[in-house]
Design an enzyme around this catalytic site. Structure first.
Site, PDB file in Angstrom:
ATOM      1  N   ALA A 133       9.386   7.984  -4.071  1.00 47.02           N
ATOM      2  CA  ALA A 133      10.657   9.110  -4.273  1.00 47.02           C
ATOM      3  C   ALA A 133      10.253  10.210  -3.719  1.00 47.02           C
ATOM      4  O   ALA A 133      10.561  10.626  -2.607  1.00 47.02           O
ATOM      5  CB  ALA A 133      11.379   9.067  -5.756  1.00 47.02           C
ATOM      6  N   ARG A 134       9.906  11.389  -4.663  1.00 44.78           N
ATOM      7  CA  ARG A 134       9.557  12.490  -4.047  1.00 44.78           C
ATOM      8  C   ARG A 134       8.288  13.083  -4.805  1.00 44.78           C
ATOM      9  O   ARG A 134       8.207  12.575  -6.064  1.00 44.78           O
ATOM     10  CB  ARG A 134      10.641  13.661  -4.261  1.00 44.78           C
ATOM     11  CG  ARG A 134      12.037  13.655  -3.363  1.00 44.78           C
ATOM     12  CD  ARG A 134      11.467  14.014  -1.937  1.00 44.78           C
ATOM     13  NE  ARG A 134      12.488  13.864  -0.783  1.00 44.78           N
ATOM     14  CZ  ARG A 134      12.941  12.948  -0.136  1.00 44.78           C
ATOM     15  NH1 ARG A 134      12.490  11.845  -0.229  1.00 44.78           N
ATOM     16  NH2 ARG A 134      13.809  13.171   0.385  1.00 44.78           N
ATOM     17  N   ASP A 178       3.759   6.625  -1.830  1.00 45.46           N
ATOM     18  CA  ASP A 178       4.243   6.865  -0.439  1.00 45.46           C
ATOM     19  C   ASP A 178       4.549   8.225  -0.209  1.00 45.46           C
ATOM     20  O   ASP A 178       4.801   8.549   0.947  1.00 45.46           O
ATOM     21  CB  ASP A 178       5.243   6.194  -0.080  1.00 45.46           C
ATOM     22  CG  ASP A 178       5.731   6.050   1.378  1.00 45.46           C
ATOM     23  OD1 ASP A 178       4.986   5.767   2.071  1.00 45.46           O
ATOM     24  OD2 ASP A 178       7.005   6.257   1.414  1.00 45.46           O
ATOM     25  N   GLU A 224       1.839  16.851   3.033  1.00 45.61           N
ATOM     26  CA  GLU A 224       1.850  15.800   4.118  1.00 45.61           C
ATOM     27  C   GLU A 224       1.717  16.649   5.518  1.00 45.61           C
ATOM     28  O   GLU A 224       2.307  17.680   5.758  1.00 45.61           O
ATOM     29  CB  GLU A 224       3.357  15.088   4.039  1.00 45.61           C
ATOM     30  CG  GLU A 224       3.391  14.304   2.705  1.00 45.61           C
ATOM     31  CD  GLU A 224       4.577  13.431   2.706  1.00 45.61           C
ATOM     32  OE1 GLU A 224       5.268  13.284   3.958  1.00 45.61           O
ATOM     33  OE2 GLU A 224       4.942  12.858   1.745  1.00 45.61           O
ATOM     34  N   HIS A 251       4.219   7.964   3.767  1.00 47.27           N
ATOM     35  CA  HIS A 251       5.672   8.245   3.621  1.00 47.27           C
ATOM     36  C   HIS A 251       6.496   7.464   4.890  1.00 47.27           C
ATOM     37  O   HIS A 251       7.271   7.898   5.534  1.00 47.27           O
ATOM     38  CB  HIS A 251       5.949   9.800   3.920  1.00 47.27           C
ATOM     39  CG  HIS A 251       7.316  10.092   3.321  1.00 47.27           C
ATOM     40  ND1 HIS A 251       7.362  11.600   2.922  1.00 47.27           N
ATOM     41  CD2 HIS A 251       8.379   9.793   2.917  1.00 47.27           C
ATOM     42  CE1 HIS A 251       8.705  11.611   2.536  1.00 47.27           C
ATOM     43  NE2 HIS A 251       9.148  10.441   2.391  1.00 47.27           N
ATOM     44  N   ILE A 252       6.261   6.279   4.711  1.00 51.11           N
ATOM     45  CA  ILE A 252       6.863   5.265   5.451  1.00 51.11           C
ATOM     46  C   ILE A 252       7.789   4.175   4.707  1.00 51.11           C
ATOM     47  O   ILE A 252       8.186   3.330   5.492  1.00 51.11           O
ATOM     48  CB  ILE A 252       6.025   4.445   6.264  1.00 51.11           C
ATOM     49  CG1 ILE A 252       5.020   3.718   5.425  1.00 51.11           C
ATOM     50  CG2 ILE A 252       5.093   5.409   7.153  1.00 51.11           C
ATOM     51  CD1 ILE A 252       3.860   2.697   5.988  1.00 51.11           C
TER      52      ILE A 252
END
Length: 348
Positions: free
Chosen positions: A264-265, A289, A294, A313-314
């Site tokens: 999510a975040r 993720d 980042e 983050h994919i």
């Protein structure tokens, strides 16, 4: 004449948004005014804009030149990740609805939208890919897929891992979901198909409606999910209430054999509390993720851990999810116009 303002960007073109806007079931002839927000940037340059928005909101970046006069008589505003700033909302005198074809709403001045009482609808354009990826991370972390691959590529034939005392099949695990929105429901469907018991915490959903949809879940209090689940997966938006929601108090309730998954975040999860729990092996592992900074920095404590799976983050990164998202938004909006209801209507 109904006026629709659309704002495309590098990832979603204004032409696609314009075409989708022309297919909305709204009264009268439609006039579509289109803007393009930084469509000429490189991928890396545009990613910098996205990070600015995710960290600082719509006021952290510029708005499309010339959009303010057009907002005065706009009836509808459709965007992807282009900013919907306080200034834009203030200029709007007859705005009936804002639609955005992405899951997060960091690019929207939510307080200004709430103050004017404008409905805000989003679509999670990569919900299917994220749901798939969530399952992938569960398998990768619980069965050491990524760690074994990394070792083999480094010339090591590794057979022992920190979660050896807990390794079992997914069917033997209870999966707890924090949040049962669109993505959460898709994850449930997949887990139901695999015969996995699912626990859920979401105080905002209609439990009877969930049962009517055929989803097989057991609703629990937040603390119960953390203490009973073997795998906990996070599926909530970042709000003041959910920022650092998963902290030491909740992590301390987890079993030593339990895993934490986050697609999510990052802000939902307290980084220091998670790292401490992983270092001390108070939980079996985690798979993330989304990272607090980042791209991840080389000195990040996460990189020193052997019980965490990290991806860049994919989760939602597929070839078709983002470019075709305006058509998904069109479908959701037409459903809302017909019924006056939508799961994608943001509660403000």
């Amino acid at each position: 004449m109904t006026k629709v303002v659309v704002v495309g960007d590098r990832l979603v073109s204004s032409a696609t948004l314009k075409e989708a806007a022309g297919q909305l079931n709204i009264p009268g002839p439609i006039e579509v005014v289109e803007f393009q927000w930084h469509g000429d940037l490189t991928k890396d340059q545009f990613q910098e804009k996205i990070l600015l928005i995710e960290k600082g909101g719509p006021e952290a970046v510029d708005i499309p030149e010339g959009i303010l006069p057009e907002m005065i008589e706009a009836d509808y505003l459709l965007v992807h990740i282009a900013p919907v700033s306080k200034e834009m909302i203030a200029a709007a005198q007859q705005l009936k609805l804002i639609g955005t074809c992405r899951g997060g709403i960091e690019h929207v001045a939510v307080d200004a939208v709430k103050e004017k009482g404008i409905p805000l609808i989003h679509v999670i354009r990569n919900a299917e890919p994220v749901a798939d990826f969530t399952l992938g991370l569960i398998f990768a972390e619980t069965r050491n897929i990524a760690r074994s691959h990394q070792a083999v590529m480094a010339g090591k034939w590794r057979k022992s891992f920190s979660n050896d005392p807990y390794k079992t099949t997914l069917a033997n695990l209870k999966v707890g979901l924090i949040g049962l929105g669109y993505i959460g429901k898709l994850v449930v469907q997949r887990l139901n198909g695999l015969g996995v018991e699912v626990l859920v915490y979401d105080p905002f959903v209609d439990q009877e409606a969930i049962v009517a949809e055929g989803l097989q879940v057991t609703f629990k209090a937040l603390e119960e999910v953390f203490s009973e689940a073997d795998v906990i997966s996070l599926h909530v938006r970042v709000t003041p209430e959910t920022t650092n929601m998963v902290n030491k108090a909740l992590i301390s309730l987890m079993k030593p054999s339990a895993y934490l998954i986050n697609t999510a975040r990052a802000a939902i999860l307290n980084k220091g509390d998670l790292v401490e729990a992983l270092k001390e092996k108070r939980i079996a592992g985690a798979a993330l993720d989304v990272i607090w900074s980042e791209p991840i920095q080389q000195e990040d404590d996460l990189l020193q851990l052997d019980n965490v799976t990290l991806t860049s983050h994919i989760a939602g990164d597929t070839i078709d999810a983002i470019p075709r998202s305006p058509y998904l938004l069109r479908n959701v909006l037409n459903g809302y116009f017909e019924t006056g209801k939508s799961d994608m209507l943001i509660r403000l």
